[in-house]
Design a protein around this motif. Structure first.
Motif, PDB file in Angstrom:
ATOM      1  N   ASP A 137       0.772  -1.280   0.071  1.00 16.49           N
ATOM      2  CA  ASP A 137       0.040  -0.091  -0.019  1.00 16.49           C
ATOM      3  C   ASP A 137       0.941   1.110   0.099  1.00 16.49           C
ATOM      4  OD1 ASP A 137       0.935   0.593   2.728  1.00 16.49           O
ATOM      5  OD2 ASP A 137      -0.907  -0.395   3.535  1.00 16.49           O
ATOM      6  N   ASP A 138       0.235   2.559  -0.089  1.00 17.46           N
ATOM      7  CA  ASP A 138       1.029   3.598  -0.147  1.00 17.46           C
ATOM      8  C   ASP A 138       1.821   4.067   1.016  1.00 17.46           C
ATOM      9  OD1 ASP A 138       0.101   4.109  -2.528  1.00 17.46           O
ATOM     10  OD2 ASP A 138      -1.604   5.521  -1.946  1.00 17.46           O
ATOM     11  N   GLU A 139       1.570   3.225   2.215  1.00 18.32           N
ATOM     12  CA  GLU A 139       2.651   3.251   3.441  1.00 18.32           C
ATOM     13  C   GLU A 139       3.624   2.247   3.439  1.00 18.32           C
ATOM     14  OE1 GLU A 139       0.574   3.827   7.159  1.00 18.32           O
ATOM     15  OE2 GLU A 139      -1.335   4.062   6.012  1.00 18.32           O
ATOM     16  N   GLY A 140       3.734   1.489   2.290  1.00 13.15           N
ATOM     17  CA  GLY A 140       4.795   0.294   1.977  1.00 13.15           C
ATOM     18  C   GLY A 140       4.562  -0.657   3.117  1.00 13.15           C
ATOM     19  N   ARG A 141       3.178  -0.961   3.339  1.00  7.59           N
ATOM     20  CA  ARG A 141       2.949  -2.157   3.964  1.00  7.59           C
ATOM     21  C   ARG A 141       2.384  -3.173   3.117  1.00  7.59           C
ATOM     22  NH1 ARG A 141      -1.277   0.552   7.944  1.00  7.59           N
ATOM     23  NH2 ARG A 141      -2.117   1.021   5.766  1.00  7.59           N
ATOM     24  N   ILE A 142       2.915  -4.449   3.527  1.00  5.87           N
ATOM     25  CA  ILE A 142       2.272  -5.556   2.413  1.00  5.87           C
ATOM     26  C   ILE A 142       0.897  -5.932   2.771  1.00  5.87           C
ATOM     27  CG2 ILE A 142       2.480  -8.061   2.111  1.00  5.87           C
ATOM     28  CD1 ILE A 142       5.447  -7.818   3.060  1.00  5.87           C
ATOM     29  N   ARG A 143       0.221  -5.676   1.687  1.00 10.26           N
ATOM     30  CA  ARG A 143      -1.248  -6.162   1.567  1.00 10.26           C
ATOM     31  C   ARG A 143      -1.699  -7.678   0.985  1.00 10.26           C
ATOM     32  NH1 ARG A 143      -5.119  -2.957   3.706  1.00 10.26           N
ATOM     33  NH2 ARG A 143      -4.110  -0.755   4.353  1.00 10.26           N
ATOM     34  N   LYS A 144      -0.587  -8.031   0.182  1.00 15.31           N
ATOM     35  CA  LYS A 144      -0.775  -9.355  -0.304  1.00 15.31           C
ATOM     36  C   LYS A 144       0.525  -9.767  -0.791  1.00 15.31           C
ATOM     37  CE  LYS A 144      -2.976 -11.938  -4.044  1.00 15.31           C
ATOM     38  NZ  LYS A 144      -4.053 -12.133  -5.224  1.00 15.31           N
ATOM     39  N   VAL A 145       1.123 -11.030  -0.594  1.00 15.17           N
ATOM     40  CA  VAL A 145       2.444 -11.845  -0.987  1.00 15.17           C
ATOM     41  C   VAL A 145       1.994 -13.154  -1.672  1.00 15.17           C
ATOM     42  CG1 VAL A 145       3.211 -12.060   1.372  1.00 15.17           C
ATOM     43  CG2 VAL A 145       4.670 -11.875  -0.554  1.00 15.17           C
ATOM     44  N   ARG A 146       2.467 -13.391  -2.727  1.00 13.38           N
ATOM     45  CA  ARG A 146       2.345 -14.866  -2.987  1.00 13.38           C
ATOM     46  C   ARG A 146       3.736 -15.302  -3.638  1.00 13.38           C
ATOM     47  NH1 ARG A 146      -1.954 -18.037  -5.063  1.00 13.38           N
ATOM     48  NH2 ARG A 146      -1.352 -19.345  -6.854  1.00 13.38           N
ATOM     49  N   HIS A 147       4.043 -16.530  -2.583  1.00 14.63           N
ATOM     50  CA  HIS A 147       5.328 -17.015  -3.133  1.00 14.63           C
ATOM     51  C   HIS A 147       5.114 -18.414  -3.745  1.00 14.63           C
ATOM     52  CE1 HIS A 147       6.358 -14.976   0.659  1.00 14.63           C
ATOM     53  NE2 HIS A 147       7.231 -14.440  -0.017  1.00 14.63           N
ATOM     54  N   ARG A 148       6.069 -19.036  -4.527  1.00 15.90           N
ATOM     55  CA  ARG A 148       6.012 -20.191  -5.295  1.00 15.90           C
ATOM     56  C   ARG A 148       7.172 -20.943  -4.791  1.00 15.90           C
ATOM     57  NH1 ARG A 148       3.810 -16.341  -8.126  1.00 15.90           N
ATOM     58  NH2 ARG A 148       5.794 -15.545  -9.171  1.00 15.90           N
ATOM     59  N   PHE A 149       7.037 -22.013  -3.996  1.00 11.66           N
ATOM     60  CA  PHE A 149       8.036 -22.876  -3.525  1.00 11.66           C
ATOM     61  C   PHE A 149       7.966 -24.125  -4.065  1.00 11.66           C
ATOM     62  CE2 PHE A 149       6.237 -20.526   0.406  1.00 11.66           C
ATOM     63  CZ  PHE A 149       7.503 -19.906   0.564  1.00 11.66           C
ATOM     64  N   SER A 150       9.187 -24.780  -4.202  1.00  8.05           N
ATOM     65  CA  SER A 150       9.254 -26.096  -4.890  1.00  8.05           C
ATOM     66  C   SER A 150       9.707 -27.025  -3.639  1.00  8.05           C
ATOM     67  CB  SER A 150      10.459 -26.197  -5.766  1.00  8.05           C
ATOM     68  OG  SER A 150      10.503 -27.490  -6.421  1.00  8.05           O
ATOM     69  N   PHE A 151       8.700 -27.716  -3.191  1.00 10.99           N
ATOM     70  CA  PHE A 151       8.808 -28.654  -1.890  1.00 10.99           C
ATOM     71  C   PHE A 151       9.095 -30.063  -2.112  1.00 10.99           C
ATOM     72  CE2 PHE A 151       6.107 -30.815   1.283  1.00 10.99           C
ATOM     73  CZ  PHE A 151       6.831 -30.503   2.471  1.00 10.99           C
ATOM     74  N   VAL A 152       9.818 -30.684  -1.453  1.00 12.52           N
ATOM     75  CA  VAL A 152      10.243 -32.111  -1.538  1.00 12.52           C
ATOM     76  C   VAL A 152       9.770 -32.659  -0.276  1.00 12.52           C
ATOM     77  CG1 VAL A 152      11.757 -34.173  -1.991  1.00 12.52           C
ATOM     78  CG2 VAL A 152      12.130 -31.974  -2.879  1.00 12.52           C
ATOM     79  N   ASN A 153       8.680 -33.311  -0.274  1.00 12.92           N
ATOM     80  CA  ASN A 153       8.213 -34.015   1.128  1.00 12.92           C
ATOM     81  C   ASN A 153       8.669 -35.443   1.405  1.00 12.92           C
ATOM     82  OD1 ASN A 153       6.963 -36.151  -0.414  1.00 12.92           O
ATOM     83  ND2 ASN A 153       4.732 -34.927  -0.498  1.00 12.92           N
TER      84      ASN A 153
END
Length: 267
Positions: A211-227
């Motif tokens: 947002d205009d105050e620099g706060r994260i409003r949404k973040v989407r990460h794409r991880f590659s996970f080995v279970n």
């Protein structure tokens, strides 16, 4: 103690650049990489917020989503989320929500199942998990999601848009978990180091909206996970939405007598 991650269980069961489209106002934001390196610190200054999370993965031709909702205190790095697992493949059974308490270096879960009494908590040291609890708990700790951005290596400004009535700036880039761990807070450093070693790759593509105050409003990460249960890595997309900054947060960690000390069955 054998602790089976929520994501593993579900899987088994089913250099910086700026974008050319920035307007005159957005040009004042400066270097996107430097801006995103400080996004976690901006949340600390904001204090608290409410959060919604979702974690999506596809395995065996089936796409599943785990959802969470709760509150987070960025100064104390404490949060509480209610996590809802997806229905069984037949769609006939409902899972009870799991309560998760997030703390520096630790994850507490209630209604975990797997033979744990209903009135007891399970405590997990996040630095011992191969993913640092970025995906194991079925949610990404909101502050950990922000601290991943400390490892931003490339970032492009995409443009202005709107989220739930709030004007935001959209950035897209790639973070490095090893670099993020070096710049992380004391409480998050061990978990990010574990993730850097344990994921299929330490490179994490992301989209983030500030947002205009620099706060994260949404973040989407794409991880590659080995279970550990299949040879190929699982692609996991984790989305965190932050809103209602300044909301009251009262997170109390369980007493030692309320923590389950027995063996946990894998489910």
């Amino acid at each position: 103690m054998v602790v089976a991650g929520l994501v593993a269980g579900v899987c088994a069961g089913a250099c910086g650049c700026s974008g050319g489209g920035a307007d005159a106002d957005d040009a004042r934001a400066g270097d996107p990489v430097a801006l995103l390196h400080g996004a976690a610190d901006t949340l600390v200054r904001a204090g608290t917020s409410k959060a919604r999370t979702s974690m999506e993965m596809a395995t065996g031709g089936t796409r599943v989503t785990i959802r969470g909702q709760g509150v987070y205190d960025y100064r104390r790095q404490l949060g509480e989320l209610k996590v809802l697992l997806p229905q069984d493949p037949a769609g006939t059974s409902e899972h009870r929500p799991i309560t998760e308490l997030l703390a520096p270096g630790a994850l507490f879960m209630k209604n975990r199942g797997a033979g744990v009494p209903a009135d007891k908590w399970v405590r997990v040291e996040t630095a011992t998990l191969s993913d640092g609890n970025l995906v194991t708990g079925g949610v990404t700790d909101p502050f950990a999601a922000a601290e991943v951005l400390r490892g931003t290596r490339t970032a492009t400004y995409v443009g202005r848009t709107e989220l739930a009535g709030t004007a935001v700036r959209h950035y897209r880039g790639t973070a490095d978990l090893t670099m993020a761990a070096r710049g992380a807070s004391a409480g998050g450093r061990g978990s990010l180091r574990a993730a850097a070693r344990g994921f299929a790759t330490a490179r994490v593509p992301f989209d983030v909206y500030l947002d205009d105050e620099g706060r994260i409003r949404k973040v989407r990460h794409r991880f590659s996970f080995v279970n550990g249960r299949q040879e190929e890595a699982v692609a996991v997309a984790s989305t965190t939405l932050l809103y209602d900054f300044g909301a009251p947060v009262d997170v109390r960690l369980p007493a030692s007598g309320d923590i389950y000390a027995g063996r946990i069955a894998e489910d």
